[in-house]
Design an enzyme around this catalytic site. Structure first.
Site, mmCIF file in Angstrom:
data_model
loop_
_atom_site.group_PDB
_atom_site.id
_atom_site.type_symbol
_atom_site.label_atom_id
_atom_site.label_comp_id
_atom_site.label_asym_id
_atom_site.label_seq_id
_atom_site.Cartn_x
_atom_site.Cartn_y
_atom_site.Cartn_z
ATOM 1 N N GLY A 10 1.133 49.395 51.624
ATOM 2 C CA GLY A 10 1.675 50.378 50.678
ATOM 3 C C GLY A 10 2.109 51.651 51.368
ATOM 4 O O GLY A 10 1.769 52.756 50.946
ATOM 5 N N SER A 12 5.270 52.656 51.910
ATOM 6 C CA SER A 12 6.632 53.128 51.600
ATOM 7 C C SER A 12 6.646 54.506 50.972
ATOM 8 O O SER A 12 7.625 55.237 51.103
ATOM 9 C CB SER A 12 7.329 52.117 50.672
ATOM 10 O OG SER A 12 6.460 51.718 49.636
ATOM 11 N N ARG A 13 5.563 54.846 50.275
ATOM 12 C CA ARG A 13 5.569 56.120 49.535
ATOM 13 C C ARG A 13 4.196 56.785 49.602
ATOM 14 O O ARG A 13 3.231 56.194 50.075
ATOM 15 C CB ARG A 13 5.886 55.853 48.058
ATOM 16 C CG ARG A 13 7.255 55.302 47.827
ATOM 17 C CD ARG A 13 7.528 55.076 46.352
ATOM 18 N NE ARG A 13 6.976 53.818 45.855
ATOM 19 C CZ ARG A 13 6.177 53.713 44.791
ATOM 20 N NH1 ARG A 13 5.834 54.775 44.110
ATOM 21 N NH2 ARG A 13 5.725 52.529 44.413
ATOM 22 N N VAL A 62 0.159 42.443 48.520
ATOM 23 C CA VAL A 62 -1.220 42.281 48.995
ATOM 24 C C VAL A 62 -2.108 41.514 48.009
ATOM 25 O O VAL A 62 -3.199 41.075 48.372
ATOM 26 C CB VAL A 62 -1.894 43.629 49.358
ATOM 27 C CG1 VAL A 62 -1.170 44.336 50.486
ATOM 28 C CG2 VAL A 62 -2.039 44.528 48.133
ATOM 29 N N ASN A 88 -4.252 50.642 51.886
ATOM 30 C CA ASN A 88 -3.878 51.757 51.018
ATOM 31 C C ASN A 88 -3.174 51.318 49.730
ATOM 32 O O ASN A 88 -3.225 52.025 48.732
ATOM 33 C CB ASN A 88 -2.964 52.704 51.809
ATOM 34 C CG ASN A 88 -2.258 53.686 50.918
ATOM 35 O OD1 ASN A 88 -2.840 54.687 50.495
ATOM 36 N ND2 ASN A 88 -1.003 53.413 50.575
ATOM 37 N N SER A 140 -11.339 55.833 45.683
ATOM 38 C CA SER A 140 -10.938 56.943 44.810
ATOM 39 C C SER A 140 -12.216 57.575 44.283
ATOM 40 O O SER A 140 -13.226 56.880 44.107
ATOM 41 C CB SER A 140 -10.112 56.422 43.632
ATOM 42 O OG SER A 140 -9.998 57.427 42.635
ATOM 43 N N TYR A 153 -9.156 50.378 36.968
ATOM 44 C CA TYR A 153 -8.979 51.077 38.255
ATOM 45 C C TYR A 153 -10.334 51.499 38.841
ATOM 46 O O TYR A 153 -10.590 51.315 40.039
ATOM 47 C CB TYR A 153 -8.082 52.295 38.010
ATOM 48 C CG TYR A 153 -7.691 53.077 39.233
ATOM 49 C CD1 TYR A 153 -6.695 52.618 40.096
ATOM 50 C CD2 TYR A 153 -8.302 54.299 39.521
ATOM 51 C CE1 TYR A 153 -6.324 53.356 41.216
ATOM 52 C CE2 TYR A 153 -7.931 55.042 40.633
ATOM 53 C CZ TYR A 153 -6.945 54.568 41.471
ATOM 54 O OH TYR A 153 -6.580 55.299 42.577
ATOM 55 N N LYS A 157 -11.960 50.337 42.416
ATOM 56 C CA LYS A 157 -12.292 51.281 43.494
ATOM 57 C C LYS A 157 -13.797 51.301 43.795
ATOM 58 O O LYS A 157 -14.198 51.474 44.954
ATOM 59 C CB LYS A 157 -11.770 52.678 43.157
ATOM 60 C CG LYS A 157 -10.238 52.761 43.077
ATOM 61 C CD LYS A 157 -9.557 52.354 44.388
ATOM 62 C CE LYS A 157 -8.046 52.571 44.364
ATOM 63 N NZ LYS A 157 -7.402 52.191 45.625
HETATM 64 P P1 NAP Z 1 2.023 55.490 45.010
HETATM 65 O O1 NAP Z 1 2.726 56.740 45.333
HETATM 66 O O2 NAP Z 1 2.202 54.879 43.653
HETATM 67 O O3 NAP Z 1 2.399 54.392 46.139
HETATM 68 C C1 NAP Z 1 1.853 53.116 46.059
HETATM 69 C C2 NAP Z 1 2.186 52.335 47.304
HETATM 70 O O4 NAP Z 1 1.554 51.051 47.221
HETATM 71 C C3 NAP Z 1 3.691 52.075 47.456
HETATM 72 O O5 NAP Z 1 3.992 52.095 48.829
HETATM 73 C C4 NAP Z 1 3.841 50.668 46.884
HETATM 74 O O6 NAP Z 1 4.953 49.941 47.431
HETATM 75 C C5 NAP Z 1 2.538 50.040 47.360
HETATM 76 N N1 NAP Z 1 2.126 48.871 46.574
HETATM 77 C C6 NAP Z 1 1.861 48.782 45.254
HETATM 78 N N2 NAP Z 1 1.506 47.533 44.927
HETATM 79 C C7 NAP Z 1 1.552 46.801 46.066
HETATM 80 C C8 NAP Z 1 1.306 45.452 46.385
HETATM 81 N N3 NAP Z 1 0.917 44.568 45.443
HETATM 82 N N4 NAP Z 1 1.455 45.053 47.666
HETATM 83 C C9 NAP Z 1 1.844 45.916 48.641
HETATM 84 N N5 NAP Z 1 2.085 47.219 48.398
HETATM 85 C C10 NAP Z 1 1.954 47.645 47.124
HETATM 86 O O7 NAP Z 1 0.454 55.636 45.185
HETATM 87 P P2 NAP Z 1 -0.430 56.738 45.980
HETATM 88 O O8 NAP Z 1 -0.778 57.797 45.025
HETATM 89 O O9 NAP Z 1 0.174 57.068 47.273
HETATM 90 O O10 NAP Z 1 -1.763 55.884 46.197
HETATM 91 C C11 NAP Z 1 -2.082 55.237 47.415
HETATM 92 C C12 NAP Z 1 -3.517 54.786 47.360
HETATM 93 O O11 NAP Z 1 -4.377 55.908 47.148
HETATM 94 C C13 NAP Z 1 -3.828 53.806 46.220
HETATM 95 O O12 NAP Z 1 -4.774 52.855 46.639
HETATM 96 C C14 NAP Z 1 -4.423 54.692 45.163
HETATM 97 O O13 NAP Z 1 -5.267 53.991 44.283
HETATM 98 C C15 NAP Z 1 -5.190 55.681 46.028
HETATM 99 N N6 NAP Z 1 -5.490 56.941 45.354
HETATM 100 C C16 NAP Z 1 -4.506 57.770 44.925
HETATM 101 C C17 NAP Z 1 -4.848 58.957 44.296
HETATM 102 C C18 NAP Z 1 -3.821 59.938 43.799
HETATM 103 O O14 NAP Z 1 -4.215 60.924 43.164
HETATM 104 N N7 NAP Z 1 -2.562 59.756 44.067
HETATM 105 C C19 NAP Z 1 -6.195 59.275 44.100
HETATM 106 C C20 NAP Z 1 -7.172 58.399 44.530
HETATM 107 C C21 NAP Z 1 -6.812 57.234 45.171
HETATM 108 P P3 NAP Z 1 6.445 50.024 46.784
HETATM 109 O O15 NAP Z 1 6.966 51.412 47.120
HETATM 110 O O16 NAP Z 1 7.202 48.958 47.471
HETATM 111 O O17 NAP Z 1 6.283 49.852 45.316
#
Ligand code: NAP
Length: 245
Positions: A10, A12-13, A62, A88, A140, A153, A157
């Site tokens: 994950g 890409s973003r 994944v 991630n 998380s 979720y 986690k």
């Molecule tokens: P995000 O901006 O929504 O990015 C999600 C990333 O995961 C993207 O690169 C997406 O790829 C990829 N992805 C989603 N489903 C996938 C799959 N089945 N196989 C491979 N890649 C996949 O999310 P984020 O906020 O950066 O979160 C990243 C991690 O941190 C996650 O595990 C999330 O639960 C955790 N987290 C985030 C926060 C928060 O506040 N943001 C807080 C706690 C934990 P595409 O671009 O190709 O769709």
């Protein structure tokens, strides 16, 4: 991290992109996995290459065991090894339990929890053979304290945390560490989907009074992924501005 090879799922973003960039900055070869957003993944690749890193872009879901095996296979074909795995990739499908569909429950578990299991399994043979590895799983604070509207979720986690500690125990003697980073409320596409009043309410409940950045989280990941963190395993580090203490 010169000469080390890292897989970031994950990437890409959001947080994954920041992690890939931070590892590239440290000199690692970076494998950038993404699900469907190729354009964004290409941008991450360009950022990493800007730091002089060698990169490999791999589409893969994944939640599918065969995709996880392929991600690791392609990494080995290109770089010959894997030293660092950052699990991630993650998704949300929020709803109150009473309205949550079984499909939304399963999708979140399959991606966040089973995806982490598949990836750890896929790299374990290589890491065990070389008696070196750094695995960092994205948990998380919601896995620690829960959150209304996120039973799926939170379960995924909390599961990641239990799995991190269990696998850490299983392979501690092989030079492999397994740790988790638990972000709080971080500014990415995932949290941008929240209504602004909800986002403000969460921000005001954070002792530091603000959201974190993907780079805040990436710094913690780089620490666990470093050689220097070799005597630290089975730990969960919150990067949350004090939210869950
Ligand atoms: P995000 O901006 O929504 O990015 C999600 C990333 O995961 C993207 O690169 C997406 O790829 C990829 N992805 C989603 N489903 C996938 C799959 N089945 N196989 C491979 N890649 C996949 O999310 P984020 O906020 O950066 O979160 C990243 C991690 O941190 C996650 O595990 C999330 O639960 C955790 N987290 C985030 C926060 C928060 O506040 N943001 C807080 C706690 C934990 P595409 O671009 O190709 O769709």
């Amino acid at each position: 991290m010169q000469g080390k090879t890292a897989i970031v799922t994950g990437a890409s973003r959001g947080i994954g992109r920041a992690v890939a960039a931070a590892l590239a900055k440290q000199g690692a070869n970076v494998v950038i996995n993404y699900a469907g957003n190729e354009k964004a993944a290409e941008e991450t690749k360009a950022i990493c290459e800007g730091y002089g890193a060698q990169t490999l872009l791999i589409q893969g879901n994944v939640a599918k065991a065969e995709d996880c095996s392929r991600i690791v296979e392609e990494t080995l074909n290109t770089f010959g090894t894997v030293d660092i795995l950052v699990n991630n990739a993650g998704i949300t499908r929020d709803n109150l339990l009473m309205r949550m569909s079984e499909e939304d429950f399963d999708q979140v578990i399959d991606t966040n929890l089973k995806g982490t299991y598949f990836m750890m399994k896929a790299v374990s043979r290589t890491m065990m053979k070389k008696r070196y590895g750094r695995i960092v799983n994205m948990a998380s604070v919601v896995g620690l304290i829960g959150n209304s509207g996120q039973v799926n979720y939170a379960a995924s986690k909390a599961g990641v945390i239990g799995m991190t500690k269990s696998f850490a125990r299983e392979i501690a003697a092989r030079g492999i560490t397994v740790n988790a980073v638990a972000p709080g409320f971080i500014a990415t596409d995932m949290t941008a989907a929240l209504p602004s009043e909800a986002a403000e309410a969460i921000s005001s409940s954070i002792p530091q009074g603000k959201m974190g950045t993907p780079e805040d989280v990436a710094e913690a990941v780089v620490f666990f992924a470093s050689e220097q963190a070799g005597y630290i395993t089975g730990q969960v580090l919150c990067v949350d501005g004090g939210m869950a203490m």
